[in-house]
Scaffold this motif. Sequence first.
Motif, PDB file in Angstrom:
ATOM      1  N   GLN A 135      -5.066   0.574  -0.354  1.00  0.00           N
ATOM      2  CA  GLN A 135      -4.970   1.334   0.887  1.00  0.00           C
ATOM      3  C   GLN A 135      -4.389   0.535   2.054  1.00  0.00           C
ATOM      4  O   GLN A 135      -3.656   1.080   2.868  1.00  0.00           O
ATOM      5  CB  GLN A 135      -6.360   1.870   1.275  1.00  0.00           C
ATOM      6  N   PRO A 172       0.805  -1.227   0.000  1.00  0.00           N
ATOM      7  CA  PRO A 172       0.000   0.000   0.000  1.00  0.00           C
ATOM      8  C   PRO A 172       0.844   1.287   0.000  1.00  0.00           C
ATOM      9  O   PRO A 172       0.385   2.320  -0.477  1.00  0.00           O
ATOM     10  CB  PRO A 172      -0.827  -0.107   1.286  1.00  0.00           C
ATOM     11  N   SER A 187      -9.136  -1.095  -1.060  1.00  0.00           N
ATOM     12  CA  SER A 187      -8.722  -0.197  -2.139  1.00  0.00           C
ATOM     13  C   SER A 187      -9.665   0.980  -2.260  1.00  0.00           C
ATOM     14  O   SER A 187     -10.792   0.956  -1.750  1.00  0.00           O
ATOM     15  CB  SER A 187      -8.691  -0.968  -3.465  1.00  0.00           C
ATOM     16  N   ARG A 188      -9.193   2.003  -2.970  1.00  0.00           N
ATOM     17  CA  ARG A 188      -9.985   3.207  -3.224  1.00  0.00           C
ATOM     18  C   ARG A 188      -9.637   3.731  -4.607  1.00  0.00           C
ATOM     19  O   ARG A 188      -8.472   3.743  -5.005  1.00  0.00           O
ATOM     20  CB  ARG A 188      -9.682   4.273  -2.172  1.00  0.00           C
ATOM     21  N   GLU A 233     -14.742   2.944  -2.638  1.00  0.00           N
ATOM     22  CA  GLU A 233     -13.917   2.095  -1.781  1.00  0.00           C
ATOM     23  C   GLU A 233     -14.474   0.683  -1.785  1.00  0.00           C
ATOM     24  O   GLU A 233     -15.687   0.489  -1.860  1.00  0.00           O
ATOM     25  CB  GLU A 233     -13.906   2.641  -0.351  1.00  0.00           C
TER      26      GLU A 233
END
Length: 168
Positions: free
Chosen positions: A45, A38, A66-67, A73
């Motif tokens: 993230q 990350p 994740s985003r 998200e």
Amino acid sequence: MEWTGARYADKPTVEVRTWIDATPDRVWALVSDIAVMPTMSEELQSVEWLDGAEGPAVGARFLGRSRHDSFGEWSTTSHVIECEPGHVLAWAVEDPTDPSAVWRFRLRPRDGGTELSEWMQLGPGRSGLSFAIDTMPDKEQKIVFVRLREFERSITATLEQIKQRAEA
């Protein structure tokens, strides 16, 4: 960098390679440490091993969060499907028999250092991209193309950071 396929059902792929002035063992220490990933990604993230796993091994699972500006998200569970220390680490996202994506790092000794490649395949299982394609089926090829370009940029940046850290 190589691309194949244009539609999601084609399981399109992208692969980027770099040469690193470090041993495969040094590079492996970085690519197999999922906790560091990350820090090298805008999208990923956080990552954590599941089921008491402490490192990669075939069958081990990890949760990734994740985003993305367009997708919001989300979290996924990945399953390690290949693990040969110093050589290859691969994981299938969500269902290992019908993954939404497959990712692979491959390391090869070359010219006194290491050739490192990162490869990914979309599909065949459904993913967030599938929902975008469902709403705009006439734009499927463009949606897939744009996402592969994003992955190409992200992989290139990740490999550059791995290279810098391994050579430091």
